[in-house]
Design an enzyme around this catalytic site. Structure first.
Site, PDB file in Angstrom:
ATOM      1  N   HIS A 115       0.873  -1.173   0.000  1.00  0.00           N
ATOM      2  CA  HIS A 115       0.000   0.000   0.000  1.00  0.00           C
ATOM      3  C   HIS A 115       0.914   1.227   0.000  1.00  0.00           C
ATOM      4  CE1 HIS A 115      -3.751  -2.273   1.670  1.00  0.00           C
ATOM      5  NE2 HIS A 115      -3.741  -2.215   0.346  1.00  0.00           N
ATOM      6  N   ASP A 136       1.076   4.150   1.230  1.00  0.00           N
ATOM      7  CA  ASP A 136       1.518   4.895   2.416  1.00  0.00           C
ATOM      8  C   ASP A 136       2.654   4.195   3.164  1.00  0.00           C
ATOM      9  OD1 ASP A 136      -0.393   2.953   3.078  1.00  0.00           O
ATOM     10  OD2 ASP A 136      -1.111   4.024   4.836  1.00  0.00           O
ATOM     11  N   HIS A 177      -0.027   4.630  13.199  1.00  0.00           N
ATOM     12  CA  HIS A 177      -0.810   4.484  11.964  1.00  0.00           C
ATOM     13  C   HIS A 177      -2.214   5.057  12.134  1.00  0.00           C
ATOM     14  CE1 HIS A 177      -2.515   2.448   8.333  1.00  0.00           C
ATOM     15  NE2 HIS A 177      -1.305   2.699   7.878  1.00  0.00           N
TER      16      HIS A 177
HETATM   17 ZN   LIG Z   1      -2.211  -0.954   4.361  1.00  0.00          ZN
END
Ligand SMILES: [Zn+2]
Length: 301
Positions: free
Chosen positions: A62, A64, A268
């Site tokens: 992903h 990010d 996160h």
């Molecule tokens: Zn992720």
């Protein structure tokens, strides 16, 4: 061990903070864990030497967690890097990075060594005389690993008073620190425990981002000194957490408790939460030694 948190937010770079990246400093290594957009700027801001990064660990694909990687590789090239760069991450990472280099007719004068991962059980991916690193399979929308960093036991500590008393020659010191007994010229044996002290207990750091609540991971991170566990959401968004395969603060705390870690760091965070005290409030009933990640934060482990 020193943990520099460079970015601890989910999804997109924002005015609030950076997507995920951390530097773990452990026994002369600087390991980069995930590399979201803006990681280079954070490295510069916190005066972390690019040339000391030789191993990069990417949890999943992903954006990010890895959109900062191609840019960082390009910067290494501009800085004249010659040393090999080792990159650990899911199958597909090599293809993405090489494609970006190819379409730009770019190359690196240093060797890129990809260690692509596809195993669904923990595997050891790095070992030297000081450190061991293994994967922590996580439960996310795509193939994802956390990483467990473990120091090896250090050499025994020379008891200077004892070696002076026994008049032991310096030539023996190297072996004594390795745990060997000493046989003196007169045939007398001196046991190692009389000459040395125990070294400090080796430390460990478990990095778990991104993942749904998954009690299975507790057995792989048992007793870690520090656990970084994602807590993207609060309980008010529990449904969203389940749907997107992320965790809430309470779920992260339950994992910390079950694994018997010493300290839990939550991170996160979804950028929807402007104030983060609620993450602590939701975690504390399950696990009290909890702290919040923060961009730029330095923690000693
Ligand atoms: Zn992720």
């Amino acid at each position: 061990m020193k943990l520099h948190i460079l970015g601890c937010y989910a999804a997109t770079p924002s005015l609030m903070g950076n997507p995920t990246a951390q530097i773990l400093e452990i026994r002369d290594h600087l390991f980069l864990i995930d590399c979201g957009e803006g990681t280079q700027v954070q490295l510069r801001k916190h005066k972390i030497k690019f040339s000391r990064i030789n191993h990069i660990f990417i949890s999943h694909l992903h954006g990010d967690h890895f959109f900062g990687l191609p840019g960082l590789i390009a910067t290494f090239q501009l800085l004249g890097r010659e040393k090999e760069l080792h990159i650990y991450g899911p199958v597909g990472l090599k293809e993405v990075v090489l494609m970006l280099l190819r379409v730009g007719n770019s190359w690196t004068s240093f060797t890129l060594v990809f260690h692509e991962l596809a195993e669904k059980v923990p595997v050891q991916i790095y070992e030297d005389d000081k450190v061991m690193i293994s994967t922590i399979p996580l439960s996310h929308r795509i193939y994802t690993n956390g990483f467990l960093f473990r120091e090896k036991v250090k050499e025994r500590i020379l008891d200077i008073e004892a070696v002076t008393t026994y008049k032991i020659d310096k030539a023996y010191f190297k072996n004594i620190k390795k745990g060997k007994d000493v046989l003196l010229d007169n045939g007398k044996k001196i046991l190692n425990k009389r000459l040395t002290l125990d070294p400090p207990k080796p430390k460990s750091y478990a990095y778990c981002s991104d993942t749904a609540y998954d009690p299975q991971i507790t057995e792989w991170i048992k007793g870690a000194d520090v656990l970084y566990h994602e807590a993207t959401f609060l309980n008010s968004e529990a449904e969203m957490a389940t749907k997107t395969k992320h965790s809430t603060a309470a779920e992260a705390a339950k994992i910390a408790k079950a694994a018997g870690v010493k300290l839990l760091i939550l991170g996160h965070f979804s950028v929807r939460y402007k104030k983060k005290e609620a993450f602590i409030e939701e975690a504390i009933p399950y696990f009290s030694n909890v702290q919040l990640a923060e961009d730029g934060r330095l923690l000693l482990i």
